[in-house]
Design a protein around this motif. Structure first.
Motif, PDB file in Angstrom:
ATOM      1  N   LEU A  62      47.849  33.760  34.595  1.00  0.00           N
ATOM      2  CA  LEU A  62      48.139  34.190  35.963  1.00  0.00           C
ATOM      3  C   LEU A  62      46.986  35.040  36.516  1.00  0.00           C
ATOM      4  CD1 LEU A  62      51.937  35.118  35.722  1.00  0.00           C
ATOM      5  CD2 LEU A  62      50.926  33.065  36.687  1.00  0.00           C
ATOM      6  N   VAL A  63      46.440  35.914  35.663  1.00  0.00           N
ATOM      7  CA  VAL A  63      45.305  36.736  36.094  1.00  0.00           C
ATOM      8  C   VAL A  63      44.122  35.844  36.450  1.00  0.00           C
ATOM      9  CG1 VAL A  63      43.579  38.421  35.295  1.00  0.00           C
ATOM     10  CG2 VAL A  63      46.000  38.808  34.823  1.00  0.00           C
ATOM     11  N   VAL A  64      43.877  34.836  35.621  1.00  0.00           N
ATOM     12  CA  VAL A  64      42.758  33.921  35.884  1.00  0.00           C
ATOM     13  C   VAL A  64      42.978  33.184  37.210  1.00  0.00           C
ATOM     14  CG1 VAL A  64      41.586  31.820  35.074  1.00  0.00           C
ATOM     15  CG2 VAL A  64      42.148  33.625  33.454  1.00  0.00           C
ATOM     16  N   LEU A  65      44.182  32.675  37.402  1.00  0.00           N
ATOM     17  CA  LEU A  65      44.455  31.900  38.625  1.00  0.00           C
ATOM     18  C   LEU A  65      44.377  32.770  39.872  1.00  0.00           C
ATOM     19  CD1 LEU A  65      47.435  29.661  37.403  1.00  0.00           C
ATOM     20  CD2 LEU A  65      45.069  28.971  37.738  1.00  0.00           C
ATOM     21  N   PHE A  66      44.935  33.971  39.785  1.00  0.00           N
ATOM     22  CA  PHE A  66      45.006  34.821  40.981  1.00  0.00           C
ATOM     23  C   PHE A  66      43.685  35.563  41.221  1.00  0.00           C
ATOM     24  CE2 PHE A  66      46.227  38.692  43.351  1.00  0.00           C
ATOM     25  CZ  PHE A  66      46.888  38.118  44.408  1.00  0.00           C
ATOM     26  N   HIS A  67      43.174  36.197  40.188  1.00  0.00           N
ATOM     27  CA  HIS A  67      42.008  37.070  40.396  1.00  0.00           C
ATOM     28  C   HIS A  67      40.673  36.360  40.214  1.00  0.00           C
ATOM     29  CE1 HIS A  67      44.074  40.789  41.168  1.00  0.00           C
ATOM     30  NE2 HIS A  67      44.891  40.533  40.160  1.00  0.00           N
ATOM     31  N   LEU A  68      40.608  35.391  39.322  1.00  0.00           N
ATOM     32  CA  LEU A  68      39.306  34.742  39.096  1.00  0.00           C
ATOM     33  C   LEU A  68      39.144  33.482  39.936  1.00  0.00           C
ATOM     34  CD1 LEU A  68      38.839  35.105  35.216  1.00  0.00           C
ATOM     35  CD2 LEU A  68      38.369  36.735  37.026  1.00  0.00           C
ATOM     36  N   GLU A  69      40.238  32.752  40.150  1.00  0.00           N
ATOM     37  CA  GLU A  69      40.118  31.501  40.898  1.00  0.00           C
ATOM     38  C   GLU A  69      40.639  31.601  42.332  1.00  0.00           C
ATOM     39  OE1 GLU A  69      38.285  29.252  39.840  1.00  0.00           O
ATOM     40  OE2 GLU A  69      38.090  29.980  37.784  1.00  0.00           O
ATOM     41  N   GLY A  70      41.253  32.705  42.665  1.00  0.00           N
ATOM     42  CA  GLY A  70      41.623  32.968  44.056  1.00  0.00           C
ATOM     43  C   GLY A  70      42.810  32.181  44.594  1.00  0.00           C
ATOM     44  N   PHE A  71      43.676  31.709  43.725  1.00  0.00           N
ATOM     45  CA  PHE A  71      44.880  31.026  44.220  1.00  0.00           C
ATOM     46  C   PHE A  71      45.888  32.069  44.714  1.00  0.00           C
ATOM     47  CE2 PHE A  71      43.271  27.702  41.310  1.00  0.00           C
ATOM     48  CZ  PHE A  71      43.314  26.611  42.177  1.00  0.00           C
ATOM     49  N   SER A  72      46.690  31.674  45.707  1.00  0.00           N
ATOM     50  CA  SER A  72      47.713  32.601  46.215  1.00  0.00           C
ATOM     51  C   SER A  72      48.941  32.539  45.305  1.00  0.00           C
ATOM     52  CB  SER A  72      48.106  32.201  47.640  1.00  0.00           C
ATOM     53  OG  SER A  72      48.780  30.959  47.614  1.00  0.00           O
ATOM     54  N   HIS A  73      49.842  33.513  45.500  1.00  0.00           N
ATOM     55  CA  HIS A  73      51.096  33.511  44.721  1.00  0.00           C
ATOM     56  C   HIS A  73      51.843  32.191  44.917  1.00  0.00           C
ATOM     57  CE1 HIS A  73      50.984  38.168  45.094  1.00  0.00           C
ATOM     58  NE2 HIS A  73      50.468  37.796  43.934  1.00  0.00           N
ATOM     59  N   LYS A  74      51.860  31.722  46.175  1.00  0.00           N
ATOM     60  CA  LYS A  74      52.614  30.506  46.495  1.00  0.00           C
ATOM     61  C   LYS A  74      51.987  29.287  45.776  1.00  0.00           C
ATOM     62  CE  LYS A  74      54.360  28.062  50.581  1.00  0.00           C
ATOM     63  NZ  LYS A  74      53.547  26.859  50.686  1.00  0.00           N
ATOM     64  N   GLU A  75      50.670  29.222  45.820  1.00  0.00           N
ATOM     65  CA  GLU A  75      49.990  28.098  45.147  1.00  0.00           C
ATOM     66  C   GLU A  75      50.246  28.136  43.643  1.00  0.00           C
ATOM     67  OE1 GLU A  75      46.004  27.164  47.780  1.00  0.00           O
ATOM     68  OE2 GLU A  75      46.105  29.088  46.745  1.00  0.00           O
ATOM     69  N   ILE A  76      50.184  29.339  43.084  1.00  0.00           N
ATOM     70  CA  ILE A  76      50.416  29.459  41.638  1.00  0.00           C
ATOM     71  C   ILE A  76      51.846  29.042  41.309  1.00  0.00           C
ATOM     72  CG2 ILE A  76      50.496  31.075  39.686  1.00  0.00           C
ATOM     73  CD1 ILE A  76      48.305  32.702  41.115  1.00  0.00           C
ATOM     74  N   SER A  77      52.767  29.447  42.179  1.00  0.00           N
ATOM     75  CA  SER A  77      54.168  29.084  41.962  1.00  0.00           C
ATOM     76  C   SER A  77      54.330  27.557  41.972  1.00  0.00           C
ATOM     77  CB  SER A  77      55.029  29.725  43.057  1.00  0.00           C
ATOM     78  OG  SER A  77      56.335  29.257  42.968  1.00  0.00           O
ATOM     79  N   GLU A  78      53.656  26.898  42.917  1.00  0.00           N
ATOM     80  CA  GLU A  78      53.745  25.433  42.990  1.00  0.00           C
ATOM     81  C   GLU A  78      53.115  24.773  41.763  1.00  0.00           C
ATOM     82  OE1 GLU A  78      53.699  25.240  47.867  1.00  0.00           O
ATOM     83  OE2 GLU A  78      51.883  24.780  46.754  1.00  0.00           O
ATOM     84  N   PHE A 106      50.220  47.663  47.341  1.00  0.00           N
ATOM     85  CA  PHE A 106      49.336  48.094  48.416  1.00  0.00           C
ATOM     86  C   PHE A 106      47.921  47.519  48.196  1.00  0.00           C
ATOM     87  CE2 PHE A 106      46.276  51.205  50.142  1.00  0.00           C
ATOM     88  CZ  PHE A 106      46.661  51.210  51.479  1.00  0.00           C
ATOM     89  N   ALA A 107      47.492  47.560  46.941  1.00  0.00           N
ATOM     90  CA  ALA A 107      46.122  47.115  46.646  1.00  0.00           C
ATOM     91  C   ALA A 107      45.995  45.591  46.553  1.00  0.00           C
ATOM     92  CB  ALA A 107      45.649  47.752  45.337  1.00  0.00           C
ATOM     93  N   PHE A 108      46.968  44.939  45.951  1.00  0.00           N
ATOM     94  CA  PHE A 108      46.803  43.512  45.650  1.00  0.00           C
ATOM     95  C   PHE A 108      47.886  42.600  46.224  1.00  0.00           C
ATOM     96  CE2 PHE A 108      44.729  45.868  42.227  1.00  0.00           C
ATOM     97  CZ  PHE A 108      43.431  45.443  42.460  1.00  0.00           C
ATOM     98  N   GLY A 109      48.761  43.186  47.016  1.00  0.00           N
ATOM     99  CA  GLY A 109      49.787  42.355  47.652  1.00  0.00           C
ATOM    100  C   GLY A 109      49.152  41.462  48.711  1.00  0.00           C
ATOM    101  N   GLU A 110      49.795  40.333  48.947  1.00  0.00           N
ATOM    102  CA  GLU A 110      49.263  39.441  49.980  1.00  0.00           C
ATOM    103  C   GLU A 110      49.682  39.959  51.357  1.00  0.00           C
ATOM    104  OE1 GLU A 110      50.630  35.659  48.496  1.00  0.00           O
ATOM    105  OE2 GLU A 110      48.724  35.357  47.473  1.00  0.00           O
ATOM    106  N   PRO A 111      48.999  39.530  52.418  1.00  0.00           N
ATOM    107  CA  PRO A 111      49.326  40.031  53.755  1.00  0.00           C
ATOM    108  C   PRO A 111      50.820  39.908  54.054  1.00  0.00           C
ATOM    109  CG  PRO A 111      47.377  38.648  53.842  1.00  0.00           C
ATOM    110  CD  PRO A 111      47.903  38.554  52.449  1.00  0.00           C
ATOM    111  N   GLY A 112      51.384  40.984  54.568  1.00  0.00           N
ATOM    112  CA  GLY A 112      52.797  40.972  54.934  1.00  0.00           C
ATOM    113  C   GLY A 112      53.722  41.417  53.817  1.00  0.00           C
ATOM    114  N   GLU A 113      53.143  41.665  52.652  1.00  0.00           N
ATOM    115  CA  GLU A 113      53.995  42.049  51.528  1.00  0.00           C
ATOM    116  C   GLU A 113      54.583  43.449  51.717  1.00  0.00           C
ATOM    117  OE1 GLU A 113      52.627  40.214  47.997  1.00  0.00           O
ATOM    118  OE2 GLU A 113      53.448  41.843  46.788  1.00  0.00           O
TER     119      GLU A 113
END
Lengths: 161, 172
Positions: free
Chosen positions: A114-130, B14-21
């Motif tokens: 999850l860290v790799v996908l979110f912080h290193l590859e820049g996917f959003s929470h929604k994309e990761i969820s999908e 606050f630091a890493f939440g997505e917009p609107g969180e």
């Protein structure tokens, strides 16, 4: 290899390898997974209206292959494993890289992914969820706990950057 | 004075939440608190710095060998649609080579000399390649000795087996 596909491989090879390597933590298995991901992308290369398989599709394929790999490795792999060899960058690595490796190594494979996908590859929470099938709330929670753990380890290491 | 500090999860959002969180009221409350609380500001700074460190040092680049491996694997895939034609062509040349081997060579040493380069080629195909060449050599020796019906029988049997093995080699 056909030119457009070769460019596709060059465009995404770091992402695919990065994901695979952070799960397997060894170059050989990571290359196997990355190679198989691209072979599958090649088989579906003309199936998409976008002209090539989207980044998230390729990532999902890689994740599925990583999960297959994890299933096969379960008795060996654990979050406490200390052997975290970089992809050929071990000898002259700065202290910061070593500390980051230790911090990532302290996470369980799913959280690390999850860290790799979110912080290193820049996917959003929604994309990761999908891609992973995990609920967004669970992703957020696991990322929060992962960041907390990494911060504690990096603070203990001196947090130089 | 007893100060109520921000909890870790709120700081993290606050630091890493997505917009609107965080809604506007919540965000302003955090910003106001951070402006006057050095402890929470420091905690936030450490959190952000640790994540930035991971983002900076955590990535691994694909080795150059990866694209070569993908190329090699796909070479077989792109040849696959042509496989039946290629296999039949190779099978015919194999059978023809057998025929020539049987009739034009004196046997013994010259058969082995002729077979050596084929053996080396076969090694690259693994066990099916080696088995195929051995079969060709044995069949070649038999062909020199038998009558015409035996020769045809050997040719057809070995030809079929060779075709099957070629097929397996190309599938790999």
């Amino acid at each position: 290899m056909l030119k457009p596909f070769e460019q596709y491989v060059l465009k995404y090879q770091d992402m695919v390898y990065n994901i695979a390597w952070h799960v397997t933590r060894n170059q050989h298995d990571a290359e196997d997974i990355a190679q198989e991901s691209f072979v599958r992308a090649f088989e579906h290369f003309t199936d998409f209206s976008t002209g090539e398989p989207p980044k998230s599709w390729l990532c999902t394929v890689t994740l599925n292959l990583c999960r297959d790999w994890l299933r096969r490795q379960k008795p060996v792999l654990s979050g406490e494993e200390k052997d975290y060899r970089g992809g050929g960058q071990a000898a002259d690595q700065p202290e910061e890289r070593a500390a980051v490796k230790e911090a990532l190594n302290a996470l369980d494979p799913e959280s690390r992914l999850l860290v790799v996908l979110f912080h290193l590859e820049g996917f959003s929470h929604k994309e990761i969820s999908e891609m992973t099938g995990m609920p967004i709330s669970m992703i957020k929670n696991r990322l929060f706990r992962a960041r907390k753990k990494m911060k504690e380890i990096l603070m203990a290491e001196g947090l130089r950057r | 004075m007893n100060v109520q500090h921000l909890d870790e999860e709120l700081l993290d959002r606050f630091a890493f939440g997505e917009p609107g969180e965080l809604d506007e009221v919540e965000r302003l409350r955090v910003e106001e608190h951070l402006a006057k609380c050095s402890k929470c500001s420091e905690a936030l700074e450490l959190l952000v710095r640790s994540v930035r460190m991971v983002e900076y040092w955590g990535s691994v680049k694909a080795p150059e060998s990866l694209i070569t491996r993908v190329r090699m694997k796909l070479r077989h895939k792109t040849v696959a649609p042509l496989m039946p034609i290629v296999v039949i062509a190779l099978g015919i040349t194999d059978v023809a080579r057998l025929w020539v081997l049987a009739w034009s060579l004196s046997g013994g040493l010259s058969t082995i000399v002729e077979a050596l380069p084929r053996m080396l080629e076969a090694l690259s195909y693994g066990w099916t390649g080696i088995l195929r060449v051995v079969l060709e050599i044995v069949a070649g020796s038999w062909l020199r000795m038998g009558g015409i019906s035996a020769q045809m029988g050997v040719l057809l049997t070995v030809g079929g087996l060779v075709l099957l093995m070629r097929r397996k080699e190309w599938a790999n």
